[in-house]
Write a protein that holds these residues in place. Structure first.
Motif, PDB file in Angstrom:
ATOM      1  N   THR A 188       0.845  -1.194   0.000  1.00  0.00           N
ATOM      2  CA  THR A 188       0.000   0.000   0.000  1.00  0.00           C
ATOM      3  C   THR A 188       0.877   1.239   0.000  1.00  0.00           C
ATOM      4  OG1 THR A 188      -0.132   0.038   2.423  1.00  0.00           O
ATOM      5  CG2 THR A 188      -1.867  -1.159   1.235  1.00  0.00           C
ATOM      6  N   ASN A 189       0.319   2.339  -0.462  1.00  0.00           N
ATOM      7  CA  ASN A 189       1.072   3.587  -0.507  1.00  0.00           C
ATOM      8  C   ASN A 189       0.147   4.750  -0.194  1.00  0.00           C
ATOM      9  OD1 ASN A 189       2.403   6.010  -2.340  1.00  0.00           O
ATOM     10  ND2 ASN A 189       3.915   4.677  -1.397  1.00  0.00           N
ATOM     11  N   LEU A 190       0.694   5.757   0.464  1.00  0.00           N
ATOM     12  CA  LEU A 190      -0.058   6.957   0.827  1.00  0.00           C
ATOM     13  C   LEU A 190       0.856   8.144   0.624  1.00  0.00           C
ATOM     14  CD1 LEU A 190      -2.771   7.949   2.089  1.00  0.00           C
ATOM     15  CD2 LEU A 190      -1.652   7.754   4.328  1.00  0.00           C
ATOM     16  N   ALA A 191       0.452   9.104  -0.219  1.00  0.00           N
ATOM     17  CA  ALA A 191       1.332  10.228  -0.532  1.00  0.00           C
ATOM     18  C   ALA A 191       0.517  11.435  -1.003  1.00  0.00           C
ATOM     19  CB  ALA A 191       2.335   9.826  -1.614  1.00  0.00           C
ATOM     20  N   PRO A 192       1.033  12.660  -0.733  1.00  0.00           N
ATOM     21  CA  PRO A 192       0.343  13.886  -1.168  1.00  0.00           C
ATOM     22  C   PRO A 192       0.833  14.362  -2.537  1.00  0.00           C
ATOM     23  CG  PRO A 192       2.086  14.454   0.378  1.00  0.00           C
ATOM     24  CD  PRO A 192       2.165  12.962   0.171  1.00  0.00           C
ATOM     25  N   PHE A 193      -0.107  14.845  -3.369  1.00  0.00           N
ATOM     26  CA  PHE A 193       0.222  15.380  -4.689  1.00  0.00           C
ATOM     27  C   PHE A 193      -0.540  16.681  -4.900  1.00  0.00           C
ATOM     28  CE2 PHE A 193       1.018  10.869  -4.943  1.00  0.00           C
ATOM     29  CZ  PHE A 193       2.226  10.795  -5.615  1.00  0.00           C
ATOM     30  N   SER A 194       0.199  17.768  -5.174  1.00  0.00           N
ATOM     31  CA  SER A 194      -0.470  19.059  -5.366  1.00  0.00           C
ATOM     32  C   SER A 194      -0.650  19.422  -6.836  1.00  0.00           C
ATOM     33  CB  SER A 194       0.306  20.172  -4.647  1.00  0.00           C
ATOM     34  OG  SER A 194       1.554  20.415  -5.260  1.00  0.00           O
ATOM     35  N   TYR A 195      -0.183  18.563  -7.759  1.00  0.00           N
ATOM     36  CA  TYR A 195      -0.579  18.718  -9.160  1.00  0.00           C
ATOM     37  C   TYR A 195      -1.927  18.006  -9.289  1.00  0.00           C
ATOM     38  CZ  TYR A 195       4.194  20.220 -10.409  1.00  0.00           C
ATOM     39  OH  TYR A 195       5.386  20.894 -10.511  1.00  0.00           O
ATOM     40  N   PHE A 196      -2.963  18.648  -8.794  1.00  0.00           N
ATOM     41  CA  PHE A 196      -4.262  17.997  -8.609  1.00  0.00           C
ATOM     42  C   PHE A 196      -5.390  18.996  -8.835  1.00  0.00           C
ATOM     43  CE2 PHE A 196      -7.591  17.362  -5.206  1.00  0.00           C
ATOM     44  CZ  PHE A 196      -8.301  16.365  -5.857  1.00  0.00           C
ATOM     45  N   GLN A 197      -6.489  18.507  -9.463  1.00  0.00           N
ATOM     46  CA  GLN A 197      -7.643  19.391  -9.666  1.00  0.00           C
ATOM     47  C   GLN A 197      -8.888  18.603 -10.066  1.00  0.00           C
ATOM     48  OE1 GLN A 197      -9.509  21.945  -8.852  1.00  0.00           O
ATOM     49  NE2 GLN A 197      -7.751  23.264  -9.252  1.00  0.00           N
ATOM     50  N   LEU A 198     -10.046  19.150  -9.700  1.00  0.00           N
ATOM     51  CA  LEU A 198     -11.349  18.679 -10.176  1.00  0.00           C
ATOM     52  C   LEU A 198     -11.576  19.290 -11.550  1.00  0.00           C
ATOM     53  CD1 LEU A 198     -14.363  17.639  -9.774  1.00  0.00           C
ATOM     54  CD2 LEU A 198     -14.791  19.865  -8.726  1.00  0.00           C
ATOM     55  N   ILE A 199     -11.962  18.482 -12.538  1.00  0.00           N
ATOM     56  CA  ILE A 199     -12.161  19.022 -13.885  1.00  0.00           C
ATOM     57  C   ILE A 199     -13.592  18.839 -14.391  1.00  0.00           C
ATOM     58  CG2 ILE A 199      -9.746  18.769 -14.539  1.00  0.00           C
ATOM     59  CD1 ILE A 199     -10.582  16.266 -16.164  1.00  0.00           C
ATOM     60  N   SER A 200     -14.399  18.036 -13.714  1.00  0.00           N
ATOM     61  CA  SER A 200     -15.781  17.825 -14.156  1.00  0.00           C
ATOM     62  C   SER A 200     -16.594  17.238 -13.005  1.00  0.00           C
ATOM     63  CB  SER A 200     -15.821  16.867 -15.362  1.00  0.00           C
ATOM     64  OG  SER A 200     -17.151  16.487 -15.664  1.00  0.00           O
ATOM     65  N   HIS A 201     -17.909  17.580 -12.988  1.00  0.00           N
ATOM     66  CA  HIS A 201     -18.781  16.993 -11.974  1.00  0.00           C
ATOM     67  C   HIS A 201     -19.689  15.909 -12.558  1.00  0.00           C
ATOM     68  CE1 HIS A 201     -21.300  20.151 -13.791  1.00  0.00           C
ATOM     69  NE2 HIS A 201     -22.328  19.391 -13.468  1.00  0.00           N
TER      70      HIS A 201
END
Length: 349
Positions: free
Chosen positions: A154-167
């Protein structure tokens, strides 16, 4: 590597690799597992990159002096806009000519803009990274939980190249600064690509230190869950990956597609991978969501964002601005004509 059964390639523009699309019902791909040697090399490259860009503090940095204590009593509040009396056509408000660095409004107004060529031959490799993460702020953080195809890692990590693009459908993008190749892929990307599912958790103030701890350059197979002390909960309904119990809001997700991009500084080398993820289930803490299950309270969520360098941001203030109506607020076509400017744009068309 052959395509997984049921997957197909989509055409992309020059400079990027083909995108691989996965139907939601397709089986898990049998991807070659990276060797220990390759995993070790990947970690060493990450450590060298961190050393090169100088993200962590030095003895002379601001962190060498104590910052003000964290105030947990500070909570989200609403304020007025900078100029409550702003009118259509007025342009920037007064804050655009104010500064906290000792310059006067007139001096700030006279400041010129400097063009920066990201591909300049004498520009160090890490400069674009440092510039962009300090300018494109605040950035939401995908606290990504993944699991290997065999379920053992398992892996857990933060990524700030991130965004919501559609609902509709709920779609999210995460950018990884690595290739899909098993020898070079980040652990989270490797797991996401192999298993094609994940959980995106939103980081809150209550576990920001623990979340940051998961960015440690531990070798593949070392559990970031143990390093952070956070709690994995295996109760997801559409994926076999754990969500973070401490997270106020989490999203179960299936990998919709991936796409690689080649470096402009090192032609032929894949330097980035974009993952598109479809949200398949949402988890909200009961005290944070309203009765209609359509709004999350920022006072409960207390989200953390990413700024430049090693800086994180808190959400402590907000201002409300209703979306204007063309007829009612501007006065329709007649109102728009009154604001027309007669200047001819400079430069070529």
């Amino acid at each position: 590597m052959p395509l997984p059964k049921g997957a197909f390639l989509a055409r992309t523009h020059p400079g990027s690799r083909s995108a691989i699309h996965y139907p939601m019902a397709s089986a898990i791909a049998a991807c070659p597992a990276p060797t220990f040697h390759n995993r070790h090399n990947g970690r060493r490259k990450t450590a060298n990159w961190e050393k090169q860009i100088g993200r962590n503090p030095t003895p002379t940095s601001r962190l060498s002096k104590p910052n003000a204590p964290f105030d947990p009593s500070t909570t989200f509040t609403y304020t007025q806009t900078p100029d409550p009396n702003w009118k259509f056509g007025q342009g920037a408000n007064s804050t655009s000519t104010s500064s906290n660095n000792g310059t006067t409004p007139s001096e700030t107004t006279d400041k010129k803009h400097i063009p920066i060529d990201p591909y300049s031959p004498d520009r160090p490799a890490g400069f674009n990274y440092k510039l962009l993460i300090s300018a494109v702020v605040p950035r939401p953080i995908a606290f990504l939980s993944t699991r290997s195809a065999d379920g053992l890692v398992t892996n857990l990590a933060p990524f700030s190249y991130f965004q919501l693009i559609s609902h509709d459908p709920p779609l999210f993008i995460i950018g990884f600064a690595s290739a899909l190749d098993a020898a070079r892929a980040k652990d989270s990307l490797r797991n996401l690509h192999e298993r094609r599912e994940c959980v995106i958790n939103i980081i809150s103030e209550g576990f920001v230190e623990a979340a940051n701890a998961t960015s440690i350059n531990a070798p593949y197979g070392v559990s970031e869950w143990d390093v952070s002390g956070l709690t994995p909960v295996y109760d997801c309904e559409t994926v076999g990956v754990a969500r973070v119990k401490e997270a106020v809001f989490s999203i179960e997700g299936k990998l919709e597609s991936v796409r690689e991009f080649e470096s402009k500084g090192t032609p032929g080398k894949v330097s980035a991978t974009l993952a598109v993820i479809e949200g398949t289930r949402f988890w909200a803490r009961e005290d944070a969501v309203n009765e209609e299950r359509n709004i999350i309270d920022p006072k409960v969520l207390r989200p953390i964002s990413r700024l430049g360098g090693i800086t994180y941001g808190r959400l402590t203030e907000g201002l409300e601005l209703p979306r204007p109506d063309f007829e009612k607020d501007l006065g329709g076509v007649e109102g728009a004509k009154k604001l027309e400017k007669k200047e001819v744009p400079n430069g070529s068309a």
